[in-house]
Enzyme design. Structure first.
Site, mmCIF file in Angstrom:
data_model
loop_
_atom_site.group_PDB
_atom_site.id
_atom_site.type_symbol
_atom_site.label_atom_id
_atom_site.label_comp_id
_atom_site.label_asym_id
_atom_site.label_seq_id
_atom_site.Cartn_x
_atom_site.Cartn_y
_atom_site.Cartn_z
ATOM 1 N N HIS A 17 6.261 5.094 -1.335
ATOM 2 C CA HIS A 17 4.953 5.427 -1.917
ATOM 3 C C HIS A 17 4.719 4.607 -3.191
ATOM 4 O O HIS A 17 3.641 4.056 -3.396
ATOM 5 C CB HIS A 17 4.886 6.910 -2.341
ATOM 6 C CG HIS A 17 5.040 7.906 -1.242
ATOM 7 N ND1 HIS A 17 5.896 8.983 -1.339
ATOM 8 C CD2 HIS A 17 4.443 8.030 -0.030
ATOM 9 C CE1 HIS A 17 5.803 9.722 -0.242
ATOM 10 N NE2 HIS A 17 4.946 9.160 0.577
ATOM 11 N N ARG A 90 4.193 1.462 7.932
ATOM 12 C CA ARG A 90 5.613 1.120 8.044
ATOM 13 C C ARG A 90 5.967 0.515 9.390
ATOM 14 O O ARG A 90 6.874 -0.299 9.485
ATOM 15 C CB ARG A 90 6.470 2.386 7.876
ATOM 16 C CG ARG A 90 6.585 2.840 6.458
ATOM 17 C CD ARG A 90 7.112 4.248 6.384
ATOM 18 N NE ARG A 90 6.117 5.197 6.826
ATOM 19 C CZ ARG A 90 6.168 6.498 6.592
ATOM 20 N NH1 ARG A 90 7.191 7.015 5.950
ATOM 21 N NH2 ARG A 90 5.210 7.290 7.006
#
Ligand code: ADP
Length: 151
Positions: A17, A90
């Site tokens: 993050h 991702r």
């Protein structure tokens, strides 16, 4: 003013993050890290802990705020006048999941979703992996910012 929100559970904040937020801030005037509150979900960390991890991690960054919200993400965007949603990608699983949400949000509003690809070396990090490591008494400190500590 280009304001984006970065929504998520942040249970807890990870270096994945952190990386997306710090890279995102070069694109926007302000990023509001927005913790979605879902009363049906069981979290490892309380809302207060999750907020504290985030606000301490970005204490030196005036362009980054932290808020909580309930309900639809696009409604929260309208409420705080944010025109963009920032998300990280991702893997192909994230892409498929995010694509459906971004299209839905576009159907419901004018808000654009902006995606940043995970940095190499960070793609395996997720909050659920961090929680697993913590539950099993492993060393989680290399996966999260220094402000995420269990007392
Ligand atoms: P959610 O509760 O929506 O799954 P998360 O807190 O897990 O939210 O993640 C919020 C956002 O951060 C998502 O866009 C997610 O793809 C992104 N993210 C999480 N981990 C990483 C990582 N390692 N690299 C890039 N983006 C990531």
């Amino acid at each position: 003013m280009k304001r984006a929100i970065f929504p998520g559970s942040f249970d807890p904040l990870t270096l994945g993050h952190y990386d997306i937020i710090m890279r995102g801030i070069t694109l926007f005037d302000e990023i509001v890290i927005s913790i979605g509150v879902n009363s049906e979900k069981n979290y490892m960390f309380t809302l207060e802990q999750r907020m504290e991890f985030i606000s301490k991690a970005f204490a030196q960054e005036p362009k980054i705020q932290v808020r909580t919200y309930e309900g639809l993400t696009v409604d929260f965007c309208k409420k705080i006048e944010a025109n963009f949603i920032l998300r990280g990608l991702r893997n192909p699983g994230d892409f498929e999941f995010e694509k459906a949400i971004a299209h839905t949000n576009r159907k419901l509003s004018e808000i654009e979703t902006v995606f940043l690809l995970t940095s190499s070396g960070k793609s395996y990090i997720s909050s659920s992996i961090v929680r697993d490591v913590i539950r099993n008494n492993g060393d989680y400190t290399g996966l999260v910012p220094d402000t995420v500590r269990i007392s």
